[in-house]
Design a protein around this motif. Structure first.
Motif: not given
Length: 121
Positions: A69-97
């Motif tokens: 959750p740490g890197p998503f703290q700015p989105l968490s603060e926005c979601a709480a302040a605006q009472n909105i659920t945010i779905c956002a895509g990103f890349a995550a490490a998956f082995g060497d890919k």
């Protein structure tokens, strides 16, 4: 009509993500979530790879975020302040890919991660 479920107002947004500019992409996601909430949306769905950019053609340049959750703290603060659920895509490490993941950031502060299904060849 009695017994009808409440209406959920949703927004689907498009954004031009910058490869590797996670902070700038998160700022843009927050701006779009704020705009959607101001128009009555309680859920915003942002594109695949919008937080990290998408380097399909050049994997060595791909930025990744951890599945915590740490890197998503700015989105968490926005979601709480605006009472909105945010779905956002990103890349995550998956082995060497890397793997494409969606963060589901709830107004109550919970961050869930939905990985794209992996199918072996």
């Amino acid at each position: 009509m009695t017994g009808c479920p409440p209406i959920l107002h949703c927004a689907i947004a498009q954004m031009n993500a910058r490869l590797g500019d996670v902070d700038g992409n998160i700022r843009e996601a927050r701006r779009l979530a704020h705009q959607a909430a101001a128009q009555g949306a309680r859920l915003i769905i942002l594109p695949e790879g919008c937080l990290t950019g998408n380097a399909i053609g050049s994997p060595a340049q791909q930025a990744v975020l951890p599945l915590e959750p740490g890197p998503f703290q700015p989105l968490s603060e926005c979601a709480a302040a605006q009472n909105i659920t945010i779905c956002a895509g990103f890349a995550a490490a998956f082995g060497d890919k890397f793997n494409v993941v969606h963060a589901i950031v709830e107004p109550a502060g919970r961050v869930l991660f939905q990985r794209k299904a992996f199918r072996a060849s």
